[in-house]
Scaffold this motif. Sequence first.
Motif, PDB file in Angstrom:
ATOM      1  N   ALA A 254       0.829  -1.207   0.000  1.00 25.92           N
ATOM      2  CA  ALA A 254       0.000   0.000   0.000  1.00 25.92           C
ATOM      3  C   ALA A 254       0.863   1.257   0.000  1.00 25.92           C
ATOM      4  O   ALA A 254       0.558   2.235  -0.692  1.00 25.92           O
ATOM      5  CB  ALA A 254      -0.936  -0.014   1.209  1.00 25.92           C
ATOM      6  N   ALA A 255       1.955   1.229   0.755  1.00 30.56           N
ATOM      7  CA  ALA A 255       2.849   2.392   0.804  1.00 30.56           C
ATOM      8  C   ALA A 255       3.481   2.637  -0.558  1.00 30.56           C
ATOM      9  O   ALA A 255       3.609   3.789  -1.010  1.00 30.56           O
ATOM     10  CB  ALA A 255       3.922   2.183   1.862  1.00 30.56           C
ATOM     11  N   GLY A 256       3.897   1.571  -1.258  1.00 26.29           N
ATOM     12  CA  GLY A 256       4.500   1.718  -2.572  1.00 26.29           C
ATOM     13  C   GLY A 256       3.528   2.233  -3.610  1.00 26.29           C
ATOM     14  O   GLY A 256       3.919   2.881  -4.582  1.00 26.29           O
ATOM     15  N   LEU A 257       2.238   1.955  -3.402  1.00 29.04           N
ATOM     16  CA  LEU A 257       1.214   2.371  -4.356  1.00 29.04           C
ATOM     17  C   LEU A 257       0.725   3.790  -4.116  1.00 29.04           C
ATOM     18  O   LEU A 257      -0.120   4.282  -4.880  1.00 29.04           O
ATOM     19  CB  LEU A 257       0.025   1.407  -4.295  1.00 29.04           C
ATOM     20  CG  LEU A 257       0.246   0.012  -4.893  1.00 29.04           C
ATOM     21  CD1 LEU A 257      -0.931  -0.892  -4.577  1.00 29.04           C
ATOM     22  CD2 LEU A 257       0.457   0.101  -6.400  1.00 29.04           C
ATOM     23  N   ASP A 258       1.216   4.426  -3.085  1.00 30.91           N
ATOM     24  CA  ASP A 258       0.771   5.791  -2.794  1.00 30.91           C
ATOM     25  C   ASP A 258       1.036   6.705  -3.990  1.00 30.91           C
ATOM     26  O   ASP A 258       2.179   6.848  -4.434  1.00 30.91           O
ATOM     27  CB  ASP A 258       1.498   6.326  -1.560  1.00 30.91           C
ATOM     28  CG  ASP A 258       0.962   7.677  -1.115  1.00 30.91           C
ATOM     29  OD1 ASP A 258      -0.246   7.914  -1.293  1.00 30.91           O
ATOM     30  OD2 ASP A 258       1.755   8.489  -0.607  1.00 30.91           O
ATOM     31  N   GLY A 259      -0.007   7.281  -4.532  1.00 34.44           N
ATOM     32  CA  GLY A 259       0.115   8.136  -5.710  1.00 34.44           C
ATOM     33  C   GLY A 259       0.008   7.402  -7.030  1.00 34.44           C
ATOM     34  O   GLY A 259      -0.088   8.039  -8.085  1.00 34.44           O
ATOM     35  N   ALA A 260       0.022   6.067  -7.006  1.00 33.17           N
ATOM     36  CA  ALA A 260      -0.060   5.283  -8.241  1.00 33.17           C
ATOM     37  C   ALA A 260      -1.497   5.226  -8.746  1.00 33.17           C
ATOM     38  O   ALA A 260      -2.452   5.203  -7.964  1.00 33.17           O
ATOM     39  CB  ALA A 260       0.471   3.871  -8.022  1.00 33.17           C
ATOM     40  N   LEU A 270      -3.806 -10.119  -4.313  1.00 32.38           N
ATOM     41  CA  LEU A 270      -4.999  -9.325  -4.029  1.00 32.38           C
ATOM     42  C   LEU A 270      -5.761  -9.910  -2.848  1.00 32.38           C
ATOM     43  O   LEU A 270      -6.228  -9.163  -1.973  1.00 32.38           O
ATOM     44  CB  LEU A 270      -5.900  -9.269  -5.269  1.00 32.38           C
ATOM     45  CG  LEU A 270      -7.225  -8.529  -5.093  1.00 32.38           C
ATOM     46  CD1 LEU A 270      -6.996  -7.076  -4.696  1.00 32.38           C
ATOM     47  CD2 LEU A 270      -8.065  -8.610  -6.367  1.00 32.38           C
ATOM     48  N   ALA A 271      -5.868 -11.234  -2.799  1.00 31.15           N
ATOM     49  CA  ALA A 271      -6.566 -11.872  -1.681  1.00 31.15           C
ATOM     50  C   ALA A 271      -5.874 -11.569  -0.359  1.00 31.15           C
ATOM     51  O   ALA A 271      -6.529 -11.303   0.659  1.00 31.15           O
ATOM     52  CB  ALA A 271      -6.648 -13.383  -1.908  1.00 31.15           C
ATOM     53  N   ALA A 272      -4.539 -11.585  -0.361  1.00 32.12           N
ATOM     54  CA  ALA A 272      -3.800 -11.292   0.868  1.00 32.12           C
ATOM     55  C   ALA A 272      -4.040  -9.858   1.336  1.00 32.12           C
ATOM     56  O   ALA A 272      -4.167  -9.587   2.531  1.00 32.12           O
ATOM     57  CB  ALA A 272      -2.309 -11.536   0.651  1.00 32.12           C
ATOM     58  N   VAL A 273      -4.096  -8.932   0.394  1.00 37.87           N
ATOM     59  CA  VAL A 273      -4.366  -7.534   0.740  1.00 37.87           C
ATOM     60  C   VAL A 273      -5.764  -7.398   1.337  1.00 37.87           C
ATOM     61  O   VAL A 273      -5.962  -6.729   2.361  1.00 37.87           O
ATOM     62  CB  VAL A 273      -4.212  -6.629  -0.503  1.00 37.87           C
ATOM     63  CG1 VAL A 273      -4.691  -5.218  -0.205  1.00 37.87           C
ATOM     64  CG2 VAL A 273      -2.765  -6.608  -0.967  1.00 37.87           C
ATOM     65  N   LEU A 274      -6.743  -8.057   0.719  1.00 33.79           N
ATOM     66  CA  LEU A 274      -8.107  -7.970   1.228  1.00 33.79           C
ATOM     67  C   LEU A 274      -8.225  -8.620   2.607  1.00 33.79           C
ATOM     68  O   LEU A 274      -8.907  -8.098   3.497  1.00 33.79           O
ATOM     69  CB  LEU A 274      -9.065  -8.637   0.244  1.00 33.79           C
ATOM     70  CG  LEU A 274      -9.139  -8.005  -1.153  1.00 33.79           C
ATOM     71  CD1 LEU A 274     -10.062  -8.811  -2.051  1.00 33.79           C
ATOM     72  CD2 LEU A 274      -9.617  -6.562  -1.070  1.00 33.79           C
ATOM     73  N   ASP A 275      -7.541  -9.732   2.810  1.00 31.57           N
ATOM     74  CA  ASP A 275      -7.570 -10.406   4.111  1.00 31.57           C
ATOM     75  C   ASP A 275      -6.943  -9.547   5.197  1.00 31.57           C
ATOM     76  O   ASP A 275      -7.367  -9.582   6.356  1.00 31.57           O
ATOM     77  CB  ASP A 275      -6.830 -11.751   4.038  1.00 31.57           C
ATOM     78  CG  ASP A 275      -7.565 -12.784   3.203  1.00 31.57           C
ATOM     79  OD1 ASP A 275      -8.766 -12.593   2.952  1.00 31.57           O
ATOM     80  OD2 ASP A 275      -6.926 -13.767   2.799  1.00 31.57           O
ATOM     81  N   SER A 276      -5.917  -8.783   4.838  1.00 28.42           N
ATOM     82  CA  SER A 276      -5.194  -7.990   5.829  1.00 28.42           C
ATOM     83  C   SER A 276      -5.981  -6.784   6.306  1.00 28.42           C
ATOM     84  O   SER A 276      -5.724  -6.253   7.388  1.00 28.42           O
ATOM     85  CB  SER A 276      -3.856  -7.512   5.241  1.00 28.42           C
ATOM     86  OG  SER A 276      -4.069  -6.485   4.278  1.00 28.42           O
ATOM     87  N   GLY A 277      -6.911  -6.319   5.488  1.00 26.69           N
ATOM     88  CA  GLY A 277      -7.659  -5.122   5.841  1.00 26.69           C
ATOM     89  C   GLY A 277      -6.930  -3.827   5.540  1.00 26.69           C
ATOM     90  O   GLY A 277      -7.445  -2.736   5.832  1.00 26.69           O
ATOM     91  N   VAL A 278      -5.725  -3.926   4.958  1.00 28.50           N
ATOM     92  CA  VAL A 278      -4.958  -2.724   4.619  1.00 28.50           C
ATOM     93  C   VAL A 278      -5.667  -1.992   3.475  1.00 28.50           C
ATOM     94  O   VAL A 278      -6.056  -2.611   2.477  1.00 28.50           O
ATOM     95  CB  VAL A 278      -3.516  -3.090   4.215  1.00 28.50           C
ATOM     96  CG1 VAL A 278      -2.793  -1.886   3.626  1.00 28.50           C
ATOM     97  CG2 VAL A 278      -2.758  -3.620   5.408  1.00 28.50           C
ATOM     98  N   LEU A 280      -5.845   0.283   0.272  1.00 25.81           N
ATOM     99  CA  LEU A 280      -5.019   0.741  -0.829  1.00 25.81           C
ATOM    100  C   LEU A 280      -5.338   2.209  -1.117  1.00 25.81           C
ATOM    101  O   LEU A 280      -6.448   2.677  -0.856  1.00 25.81           O
ATOM    102  CB  LEU A 280      -5.266  -0.115  -2.070  1.00 25.81           C
ATOM    103  CG  LEU A 280      -4.861  -1.594  -1.947  1.00 25.81           C
ATOM    104  CD1 LEU A 280      -5.096  -2.326  -3.256  1.00 25.81           C
ATOM    105  CD2 LEU A 280      -3.411  -1.732  -1.514  1.00 25.81           C
ATOM    106  N   PRO A 281      -4.377   2.952  -1.652  1.00 28.55           N
ATOM    107  CA  PRO A 281      -4.557   4.400  -1.811  1.00 28.55           C
ATOM    108  C   PRO A 281      -5.698   4.746  -2.769  1.00 28.55           C
ATOM    109  O   PRO A 281      -5.987   4.014  -3.719  1.00 28.55           O
ATOM    110  CB  PRO A 281      -3.203   4.871  -2.346  1.00 28.55           C
ATOM    111  CG  PRO A 281      -2.546   3.670  -2.886  1.00 28.55           C
ATOM    112  CD  PRO A 281      -3.025   2.525  -2.077  1.00 28.55           C
ATOM    113  N   ARG A 282      -6.312   5.897  -2.519  1.00 29.14           N
ATOM    114  CA  ARG A 282      -7.447   6.353  -3.320  1.00 29.14           C
ATOM    115  C   ARG A 282      -7.014   6.799  -4.716  1.00 29.14           C
ATOM    116  O   ARG A 282      -7.855   7.030  -5.586  1.00 29.14           O
ATOM    117  CB  ARG A 282      -8.154   7.498  -2.600  1.00 29.14           C
ATOM    118  CG  ARG A 282      -8.766   7.092  -1.269  1.00 29.14           C
ATOM    119  CD  ARG A 282      -9.342   8.300  -0.539  1.00 29.14           C
ATOM    120  NE  ARG A 282     -10.419   8.912  -1.281  1.00 29.14           N
ATOM    121  CZ  ARG A 282     -11.692   8.550  -1.210  1.00 29.14           C
ATOM    122  NH1 ARG A 282     -12.043   7.538  -0.417  1.00 29.14           N
ATOM    123  NH2 ARG A 282     -12.624   9.170  -1.904  1.00 29.14           N
TER     124      ARG A 282
END
Length: 499
Positions: A254-260, A270-278, A280-282
């Motif tokens: 998520a930090a790397g995607l900031d501004g992307a 993607l499943a891991a990101v959704l499971d984590s609840g983190v 992703l940037p707007r």
Amino acid sequence: MADLLVEVLRAGREHGPRPALTDARGRTLTHAELSARVLSTAQRLRDMGFTPGTRMLFSVRPGPDAIVLALGTVAAGGTVVFVDPGVGPELFARRTELAAAGWAAAESVLYAASAPGPLRALARRRGLLLPNYSALPVRHIRSGPWLPGVPVGAVSMRALAKPVADAPFPEADPDQDAVVVFTSGTTAAPKAVVHTRGSLAAALDALATRCALGPDSRVHTDQLMLGLPALVAGAHWSLPPHGFAPAADPTALAAGLDGATHTFLVPTDLAAVLDSGVALPRSLRQVLLGSAPVLPPLLERARRALPDVELLAVYGMTEILPVAIATGEEKIAHGGDLLGRPLPGVRARIADDGELLVSGPNLCRGYLGEPPLTEHATGDLARLDGDRLVLTGRKKDMILRGGANVYPGLHEPVIAGLPGVAAAVLVGVPDEIGDERIVLALVPAPDAGPDLADRVRAALPHLIDAAALPDEITVLPELPVTGRTRKLDRSALRAKLAR
């Protein structure tokens, strides 16, 4: 016919001062700087005797310097051969023999760790069997500082990119071999896909029909299939750290995607990101998904978590990419494994046995050392739903039980749609007489509950053919995956379930 190299260099002229490439440490090249370094690298290679048609073995981690060298090699008339030294000495030897390269580019640490000495011994103790890269009978280019084991006379990659006055702009040559990528094949008969400057340009053009990139876009990925069209569009391509695994650290992702605005993920990431609840940037507009089946249950979860992001499921393979792209909304509405309409220029037909055959301007030239291809047999079984392709299974994944042919891909999306199921895979485990026992492996969703296997078993007779009903259902915390793209490793799963 378009030419990938010319398109990238023209973007350098058009978008000169805008950022083009940023590495994981924040170092950035503008489009003008990128183009200048590519042209200078090509000229210096020619000055050193590099001739058109020469192949260069390439074992350099993704980064601005590596991209400059790869494009510069193609600009000098050469072909980049991507090779993984970690495949083991025997297969590496077979691959390099087939490639018949005259040059090689590798990390300095790879030269040091593969040459006879203490570093090679340390690598062996850790289970890493590296070929002796420095012993290859080629001209050598090193990435990084000189280390013991680097061949005498190896050229520094950065030295090649130093400015050359009036380095010529290459002429369009869409028929020139540009890259070679090893895919399947045994040690005795490795297979390598050959793409031309034209076939790569056609691939990027096809992707651009569904992926909206422009000068205001920032793409964050290590995937060339998305990074190169970003450069052509005048966008900003940023690279994550080499070897970064999104599923292992969703917060860092998520930090790397900031501004992307765009990125590429495999479904397991993607499943891991959704499971984590983190969150992703707007800033994200489109997330491309591929390298493994992208099924409706995952897309439904992603739609709830990322309501303003367009999800694009990309179908293709090394031989021809992309073939089709379906939006998340289209796949959810369809319910099965919808691939979408063939992209402009791509021709698709269904063979008598149900196999999907594809061709088009983005089709590779063929396999190295073999006759050119006019059509590619995908190994996938598909059907047409109007003008849309729907995947129904894999020929090589077919399970044979009691005289019945069972295609897992026909049933797995339906099972994955059951409550509490995050992923579902059917595999055949051979018995002693050549028949197969069907095992269903389930990965539970966070709210699955303790009786998931029993609930799925009770539901299956109403959902799938009787011939496909599993003999056994097992619940696993995760499925084995392989490679940088984290594809499902069915062979490893089959071996695990056979114990």
